[in-house]
Design a protein around this motif. Sequence first.
Motif, PDB file in Angstrom:
ATOM      1  N   SER A   1       6.976   6.322   6.772  1.00 43.09           N
ATOM      2  CA  SER A   1       6.229   5.629   6.955  1.00 43.09           C
ATOM      3  C   SER A   1       5.692   4.713   7.654  1.00 43.09           C
ATOM      4  O   SER A   1       4.880   4.353   8.464  1.00 43.09           O
ATOM      5  CB  SER A   1       5.617   6.579   5.293  1.00 43.09           C
ATOM      6  OG  SER A   1       3.699   6.003   5.601  1.00 43.09           O
TER       7      SER A   1
ATOM      8  N   LEU B   1       1.278   8.997  -5.574  1.00 43.02           N
ATOM      9  CA  LEU B   1       1.301  10.281  -5.435  1.00 43.02           C
ATOM     10  C   LEU B   1       2.595  11.502  -6.640  1.00 43.02           C
ATOM     11  O   LEU B   1       2.307  12.542  -6.767  1.00 43.02           O
ATOM     12  CB  LEU B   1       2.403  10.387  -4.476  1.00 43.02           C
ATOM     13  CG  LEU B   1       2.545  11.902  -3.356  1.00 43.02           C
ATOM     14  CD1 LEU B   1       1.388  13.144  -2.896  1.00 43.02           C
ATOM     15  CD2 LEU B   1       2.886  11.720  -2.105  1.00 43.02           C
TER      16      LEU B   1
ATOM     17  N   HIS C   1       0.578  -1.145   0.259  1.00 40.75           N
ATOM     18  CA  HIS C   1       0.039   0.412  -0.122  1.00 40.75           C
ATOM     19  C   HIS C   1       0.595   1.286   0.066  1.00 40.75           C
ATOM     20  O   HIS C   1       0.153   1.995  -0.576  1.00 40.75           O
ATOM     21  CB  HIS C   1      -1.314   0.046   0.838  1.00 40.75           C
ATOM     22  CG  HIS C   1      -1.964  -1.437   0.588  1.00 40.75           C
ATOM     23  ND1 HIS C   1      -1.805  -2.545   1.424  1.00 40.75           N
ATOM     24  CD2 HIS C   1      -3.326  -1.272   0.306  1.00 40.75           C
ATOM     25  CE1 HIS C   1      -2.828  -2.991   1.379  1.00 40.75           C
ATOM     26  NE2 HIS C   1      -3.879  -2.544   0.519  1.00 40.75           N
ATOM     27  N   LYS C   2       2.229   1.137   1.350  1.00 38.23           N
ATOM     28  CA  LYS C   2       2.939   2.684   0.425  1.00 38.23           C
ATOM     29  C   LYS C   2       3.243   2.939  -0.413  1.00 38.23           C
ATOM     30  O   LYS C   2       3.501   4.085  -0.989  1.00 38.23           O
ATOM     31  CB  LYS C   2       3.957   2.227   1.960  1.00 38.23           C
ATOM     32  CG  LYS C   2       3.637   1.912   3.039  1.00 38.23           C
ATOM     33  CD  LYS C   2       4.301   2.087   4.760  1.00 38.23           C
ATOM     34  CE  LYS C   2       3.656   1.685   5.664  1.00 38.23           C
ATOM     35  NZ  LYS C   2       2.676   2.899   6.129  1.00 38.23           N
TER      36      LYS C   2
ATOM     37  N   LEU D   1      -6.366   3.796  -0.407  1.00 40.45           N
ATOM     38  CA  LEU D   1      -5.869   2.408  -1.164  1.00 40.45           C
ATOM     39  C   LEU D   1      -6.097   1.479  -0.165  1.00 40.45           C
ATOM     40  O   LEU D   1      -6.948   0.333  -0.619  1.00 40.45           O
ATOM     41  CB  LEU D   1      -4.361   2.800  -1.746  1.00 40.45           C
ATOM     42  CG  LEU D   1      -3.754   1.396  -2.482  1.00 40.45           C
ATOM     43  CD1 LEU D   1      -4.125   1.175  -3.680  1.00 40.45           C
ATOM     44  CD2 LEU D   1      -2.212   1.708  -2.504  1.00 40.45           C
TER      45      LEU D   1
ATOM     46  N   PHE E   1       0.271  11.471   1.348  1.00 43.38           N
ATOM     47  CA  PHE E   1       0.869  10.445   1.287  1.00 43.38           C
ATOM     48  C   PHE E   1       0.184   8.993   1.762  1.00 43.38           C
ATOM     49  O   PHE E   1      -0.459   8.846   1.677  1.00 43.38           O
ATOM     50  CB  PHE E   1       1.936   9.973   1.032  1.00 43.38           C
ATOM     51  CG  PHE E   1       3.099   8.851   1.312  1.00 43.38           C
ATOM     52  CD1 PHE E   1       3.722   8.109   0.072  1.00 43.38           C
ATOM     53  CD2 PHE E   1       2.681   8.004   2.204  1.00 43.38           C
ATOM     54  CE1 PHE E   1       3.975   7.081   0.435  1.00 43.38           C
ATOM     55  CE2 PHE E   1       3.064   6.913   2.538  1.00 43.38           C
ATOM     56  CZ  PHE E   1       3.424   6.640   1.000  1.00 43.38           C
TER      57      PHE E   1
ATOM     58  N   ILE F   1      -4.154   8.987   0.618  1.00 45.13           N
ATOM     59  CA  ILE F   1      -4.098   8.224  -0.463  1.00 45.13           C
ATOM     60  C   ILE F   1      -3.456   6.834  -0.088  1.00 45.13           C
ATOM     61  O   ILE F   1      -4.332   6.057  -0.581  1.00 45.13           O
ATOM     62  CB  ILE F   1      -3.037   8.462  -1.588  1.00 45.13           C
ATOM     63  CG1 ILE F   1      -3.222   9.752  -2.169  1.00 45.13           C
ATOM     64  CG2 ILE F   1      -2.310   7.388  -2.697  1.00 45.13           C
ATOM     65  CD1 ILE F   1      -2.153  10.208  -2.971  1.00 45.13           C
ATOM     66  N   GLU F   2      -2.654   6.636   0.599  1.00 42.32           N
ATOM     67  CA  GLU F   2      -2.302   5.235   1.115  1.00 42.32           C
ATOM     68  C   GLU F   2      -3.222   4.531   2.011  1.00 42.32           C
ATOM     69  O   GLU F   2      -3.738   3.542   1.856  1.00 42.32           O
ATOM     70  CB  GLU F   2      -1.111   5.270   2.428  1.00 42.32           C
ATOM     71  CG  GLU F   2      -0.862   3.783   3.094  1.00 42.32           C
ATOM     72  CD  GLU F   2       0.045   4.327   3.734  1.00 42.32           C
ATOM     73  OE1 GLU F   2       0.363   3.102   4.224  1.00 42.32           O
ATOM     74  OE2 GLU F   2       0.303   5.358   4.615  1.00 42.32           O
TER      75      GLU F   2
ATOM     76  N   ALA G   1       0.678   4.303  -2.829  1.00 42.10           N
ATOM     77  CA  ALA G   1       0.394   5.527  -2.614  1.00 42.10           C
ATOM     78  C   ALA G   1       1.965   6.714  -3.071  1.00 42.10           C
ATOM     79  O   ALA G   1       1.480   7.525  -3.863  1.00 42.10           O
ATOM     80  CB  ALA G   1      -0.002   5.853  -0.957  1.00 42.10           C
TER      81      ALA G   1
END
Length: 255
Positions: A57, A13, A5-6, A120, A113, A116-117, A9
Amino acid sequence: MNIGHKFGAGFLLVSMFSLCVGLNGFLQMDQDIGIGGALIFAMYMSPFIFIYGICISWLISRKVKPVNPGKIGLYMALHGLGGLPFAVLSLSSQSSAAFLFAAGLGAFLAILFALIELGLLYITKKARIGWLVLYVPILAYLMVFLIGQVQSAPPPIDEIGDIDPGYSAREAVIFVTQRHGQEENGGFPAETGKVERWELFGERFTRETVIENVPGEKETYYVTLMEKNLDRQEVYKTTYLTRENELMLHNRVSE
């Protein structure tokens, strides 16, 4: 929340902001939409997002799990703090305003970020089809590239309305710019009197094509591709000598 997922994202981005750069030329007068600026921006932005951003993150997610509204707010706030060191990129400017702007931009990008993560994560939990959202930037890049190619293509010579016999000045300009003027940011204009403008990393540039007859020679021209950096007051000129079906470099100068 896994590392996939990171990375997803981060990809979304980088794509979002780099495509904004590509579209910037389309939104400004006398500019074409281009893929060059978008890809250059993505290249410079990717290390920050994919190395620094994802590591920060990941460390935050080990301590804070965004499973309820209170945790989500803390999760995004910690990302914002993690983005503040982005200001180090502005130290060379020795400007406090640039430092604060870079710090604010870093915090904003980090919070975006995280959003978005989380988005998602939500859509992929609903169904595996949620990962298809990662194909959207690829299609957008392709669309920007195709539009840029169409806009940068010079009109056919028989549609320009040139009725002069022999090798005309318009044909000479098109001949040179087709071979040496098609670069990123739209290239050099395939007609005289037109100035292409764009911005890259905060600096303003223009490109212009200039033509003049070679004294004493019929249907022979000097075609100059002139690029100006308006902020640094620098001018770069490359001049070609051309006659029908012939082209040679005449000189290059920097002023």
